[in-house]
Design a protein around this motif. Sequence first.
Motif, PDB file in Angstrom:
ATOM      1  N   ARG A   1       1.217   2.369  11.060  1.00 55.19           N
ATOM      2  CA  ARG A   1       1.550   3.029   9.792  1.00 55.19           C
ATOM      3  C   ARG A   1       2.974   3.554   9.706  1.00 55.19           C
TER       4      ARG A   1
ATOM      5  N   ARG B   1       1.876   6.092   0.391  1.00 52.50           N
ATOM      6  CA  ARG B   1       1.300   6.275  -0.942  1.00 52.50           C
ATOM      7  C   ARG B   1       1.961   7.413  -1.718  1.00 52.50           C
TER       8      ARG B   1
ATOM      9  N   ARG C   1       0.550   8.648  -4.588  1.00 52.65           N
ATOM     10  CA  ARG C   1      -0.463   9.473  -5.251  1.00 52.65           C
ATOM     11  C   ARG C   1      -0.690  10.793  -4.530  1.00 52.65           C
ATOM     12  N   ASP C   2      -0.917  10.726  -3.225  1.00 50.52           N
ATOM     13  CA  ASP C   2      -1.151  11.952  -2.465  1.00 50.52           C
ATOM     14  C   ASP C   2      -0.122  12.111  -1.342  1.00 50.52           C
TER      15      ASP C   2
ATOM     16  N   ASP D   1      -3.850   2.955   4.612  1.00 48.91           N
ATOM     17  CA  ASP D   1      -4.711   2.293   5.582  1.00 48.91           C
ATOM     18  C   ASP D   1      -3.836   1.691   6.686  1.00 48.91           C
TER      19      ASP D   1
ATOM     20  N   GLU E   1      -0.942  -0.869   5.916  1.00 50.18           N
ATOM     21  CA  GLU E   1      -0.604  -0.752   4.491  1.00 50.18           C
ATOM     22  C   GLU E   1       0.804  -0.174   4.404  1.00 50.18           C
ATOM     23  N   LEU E   2       1.785  -1.032   4.333  1.00 47.13           N
ATOM     24  CA  LEU E   2       3.182  -0.593   4.386  1.00 47.13           C
ATOM     25  C   LEU E   2       4.002  -1.298   3.308  1.00 47.13           C
TER      26      LEU E   2
ATOM     27  N   ASP F   1       8.099  -1.511  -1.526  1.00 47.81           N
ATOM     28  CA  ASP F   1       8.519  -1.005  -2.834  1.00 47.81           C
ATOM     29  C   ASP F   1       7.869   0.338  -3.154  1.00 47.81           C
ATOM     30  N   ARG F   2       6.630   0.494  -2.758  1.00 48.65           N
ATOM     31  CA  ARG F   2       5.935   1.739  -3.066  1.00 48.65           C
ATOM     32  C   ARG F   2       5.899   2.668  -1.854  1.00 48.65           C
TER      33      ARG F   2
ATOM     34  N   GLU G   1      10.370   9.253  -7.036  1.00 50.52           N
ATOM     35  CA  GLU G   1      10.453   7.817  -7.044  1.00 50.52           C
ATOM     36  C   GLU G   1      11.873   7.391  -7.366  1.00 50.52           C
TER      37      GLU G   1
ATOM     38  N   ARG H   1      -0.766   6.596  -8.743  1.00 52.22           N
ATOM     39  CA  ARG H   1      -0.210   7.917  -9.005  1.00 52.22           C
ATOM     40  C   ARG H   1      -0.346   8.312 -10.476  1.00 52.22           C
TER      41      ARG H   1
ATOM     42  N   ASP I   1      -3.886  -4.507  -2.669  1.00 52.92           N
ATOM     43  CA  ASP I   1      -4.636  -3.410  -2.051  1.00 52.92           C
ATOM     44  C   ASP I   1      -4.532  -2.127  -2.857  1.00 52.92           C
TER      45      ASP I   1
ATOM     46  N   ARG J   1      -8.823  -3.099   2.785  1.00 50.00           N
ATOM     47  CA  ARG J   1      -8.432  -3.344   4.171  1.00 50.00           C
ATOM     48  C   ARG J   1      -9.476  -2.856   5.157  1.00 50.00           C
TER      49      ARG J   1
END
Lengths: 607, 607
Positions: free
Chosen positions: A259, A269, A271-272, A277, A280-281, A284-285, A354, B271, B284, B344
Amino acid sequence: LGRWRRRNAEDTLPHCVDNLRGSGNIGNLQAAAGEGEQPFKGMWFADSDVHKTLEAALWELATSSGDAPLEAFVEDTVALLARAQQPDGYLNSYFTVAAPEERWRRPDWAHELYCAGHLIQAAVAGGRVGAHPGLLPIARRFADLLVERFGPDGVEEVCGHPEIETALAELYRLTGHRPYLDLARRFLDLRGRGLLGHGRFGPRYHQDHQPVRESREVAGHAVRQLYLLAGMVDVAVETGDLPLLDAAERMWDDAFHTRTYVTGAHGSRHRDEAYGDPYELPPDRAYAETCAAIASFQWNWRLLLATGRARYADEMERAVYNAIAVAVSSDGRHFFYSNPLQLRTGHVGSGEEEAARRLPWYACACCPPNIARLMASLPGYLATADEDGLQVHLYGDATLTAAVAGGPVRIEMRTDYPWQGRIELTVEGGEGLSRPWTLALRVPSWCAAYSVSIGGEPVQAPARDGYVRLTRAWTPGTRVVLDLDMPVRQVSAHPRVDAVRGCVTLARGPLVYCLEQADLPPGVVLEDVRLDPDAPVTAAHRDDLPGAPVVLSARGVLADAPDTLYTTGGASERTNTPLTLTAVPYFLWGNRKEGPMRVWIPLATTG
Amino acid sequence: LGRWRRRNAEDTLPHCVDNLRGSGNIGNLQAAAGEGEQPFKGMWFADSDVHKTLEAALWELATSSGDAPLEAFVEDTVALLARAQQPDGYLNSYFTVAAPEERWRRPDWAHELYCAGHLIQAAVAGGRVGAHPGLLPIARRFADLLVERFGPDGVEEVCGHPEIETALAELYRLTGHRPYLDLARRFLDLRGRGLLGHGRFGPRYHQDHQPVRESREVAGHAVRQLYLLAGMVDVAVETGDLPLLDAAERMWDDAFHTRTYVTGAHGSRHRDEAYGDPYELPPDRAYAETCAAIASFQWNWRLLLATGRARYADEMERAVYNAIAVAVSSDGRHFFYSNPLQLRTGHVGSGEEEAARRLPWYACACCPPNIARLMASLPGYLATADEDGLQVHLYGDATLTAAVAGGPVRIEMRTDYPWQGRIELTVEGGEGLSRPWTLALRVPSWCAAYSVSIGGEPVQAPARDGYVRLTRAWTPGTRVVLDLDMPVRQVSAHPRVDAVRGCVTLARGPLVYCLEQADLPPGVVLEDVRLDPDAPVTAAHRDDLPGAPVVLSARGVLADAPDTLYTTGGASERTNTPLTLTAVPYFLWGNRKEGPMRVWIPLATTG
């Protein structure tokens, strides 16, 4: 690093001080001291930015003398903190001025212990550099209140945002006062009992989903997780708690094997602001908050001290040259909060985290002063020492001093690192030279070949566990040269990292490089650029790019952009125009003009 | 679709009714009517779920007779709405019961017009099917209040969540009362003036960043954007406003050429539940809210009616068979809110929108009743008619009736679509057969070859603009057979979609397929699976998978998983064990046991 430190002292730190005044952080504390009429401004944890800047200033003043405005800032701020502190030792302007009835009522949300932690860290810095003795009693009075309230006979609560744990352990190191360490340990042990409730994002968000000793995976808000891990190592080391240290190393395996971004950034992420996961890399985000990279640096430092393992120093280096360095502009006065590895053509952010460009300050301004304190304290992270000798982990121009078995020694380090791999260390003398000792030099994991010479004579010095270890009776003036080969590398990610399949990152030494729109011919869409995998990538010197003497040159080709989003047929693509690509250090992107950028470059496929 | 409709009537709709009662939505309205003591429960826009379920029930009762419990629900609910309506026509339980002082005060946040819109939609449904005439006056009284308050002489405000625009246009269609249409148009024209303020995510979030006629890109919260676009088309058509229609079609180009998932889903970001940058389509982290796919279906339907262009019907089909179908479980009583294209190994969600499994209900339960109303109204979306004839857009067992120039005609359609491509249409008679007319049959864009026969005789019928058009004087009993070739397709994405580089999706007919952990040998990690690009993928019948008679079989291979996250060297990977892969329809995933899933399958690379 030396140039960056100067910029930190000359630009970033004064910029932080100005913004604390301008944004109302100082005014908040004045209001808490009963001075002035300013209503509370900014985030409820805004005090922490004052504490972090104060810490930065204390570190800075220890090495740079005669900065009168900075001296004045420290003196004024310490005095203000003393006046703002409540009779019982409590010190937090938001809960004094704006919401006194909420004091200690919302541990999940309030950041009260988080702010206390940063106050304590500032006081520890002051104690370490022996300056402004007035600060430490303020922090101790607050810490004593915490021991009283949260200690063995007190309430069972933890803070939603870790930080107090490492701060209390550090305060114990400085003072030797055991209740601080015990409270840090208690805060760790109380986690995972659901004391923080569910919240919007569930208990993982603030690492309250399982006891820290049982954790095997990093989870939730990345900065919180990483500060907590730093505290775990501190407490483990000070209490000899090996299972706790094991837990921290297990977590490291998870974080750095599944990670972590290639820049050393953490947090996939938005969002939080959390870990994703495994694998999960998305580039862009990538949330990749600046503070998370700094927290990772601090955690790795503690693990390095605890274990001596080179992998921790490798990750400190990766983070500081990439994920942390990118957050500051060339002028030292603009900052990224989020540090993505890709910015798309047509990107429109929907909020400040962002950012497509560095901003001078943030409503939540946790990152800029965090950079300031890290860079101001950087000299302390270059090397470690024990009775057997000196271990150099990070390379830069510096004077290293240490006490080895025979007494103090001093070494001058000179290098153009990270642009060149040659590092010269001259043993300058000191009483320690009376007996043999070991000079250990890190060979970074990215380095496949290197040479060592002592006094101009090549020596065979195989690295063991990531370090070349040179043991001898040193004579003053002996020059050691470590020359690390720095070819351009094409780095690929684990095949489970779906987001960068078929791509490579160009790297040289510790630096990750990127492509930027500014280096493309007009009209070329960055997303259409492919790297020719068969042509060599070369390093080239360049003078016109401020702060980046070495750029990379590669052969590329443009992929055809079809009309439709989905087509029947295999995944091969057609390419057309060849072009020459220039890659610049990732940390420098966005300093010329705004535009798309990418770290991961798709390889041209034949077909 | 027929089977799904039955499940919708037998399971989903009663399940929604039960949950409206159990979750307090009905109780909220009772409280607004001054009956009972229930404090307000659930989201402040919870009324909309009642309205949507009511709409679903009205559509359903129009075709299925004698469902006494459903009849009772409608009767009770209409009566309750009448009692809950305020003397001035206002009807919203939250702002009546819980926060009367906030009525009309927070257009950015309140969803008052959004809820009103769904009430109106329910009334329009009732009007169209000619049932429960008591509902329409309720909706009109509220609509009249809106005209009074927000009309030409009223306040200049819009709702943060579009929906009222299309609802008012529909109410105008039903009633012919022009002020409703004018108000819909006014709400459109007032957007982009900053009336909604900045909010947490900026004005793009609720499409207030620019006038709708100037928009070229979809932006912000996907559901809001798509409902707004539906309203734009409605108003454009009813007012003959071609520039407004042009704007909607421009937005379509952007949405469907750069920001739509291969499943027909919309919304790339968790988000802010929003569209991402162009080509930002991570499988994902797809938010892909069920309601967004439904809204897209409705928007495409309106564009199809306005223009007759097949591309809109293609996207309706894509959405309904994939992005919408996946949201409902096989039992019709569990739902996804977010519909990712990949789950995932080791996934841990941090909130309900990120479900790894379908849940029976949601705190924000917008999606389940939205599915119920779409499926209940589905018969109305299969075909269109004009004087020249009948146009069939979606295929399924159905009786199609239409009025052509000569009068009414009736066609029986029989098919095993989407499992088989053979569609039989029998012209059954009606007065319309007195004169020639055109039967137009859509040839989906995924279909590369097809055949047509009439009365058993093959006919040459080249598709123009996506439709086979058969013009003749029809005799009763004539059977037309359209046979669409349905080979397995390997679908690839535009090369700018970084997230699925080197991957393909397997598809057959309108269905997208996926790999699921349940079909892998024990111990195999889904992320390590690669598709052999040189081996054919075949369709196979299978009886043991409920609702999926056709699965796909492919040859795969496992990629080696290295120890480290990043390695020096190119992006090729080594593979080992070959294995046979089974792909199941995407809409069926997660119905057996929980586990990883992926729509995009990496191709094995040689190297």
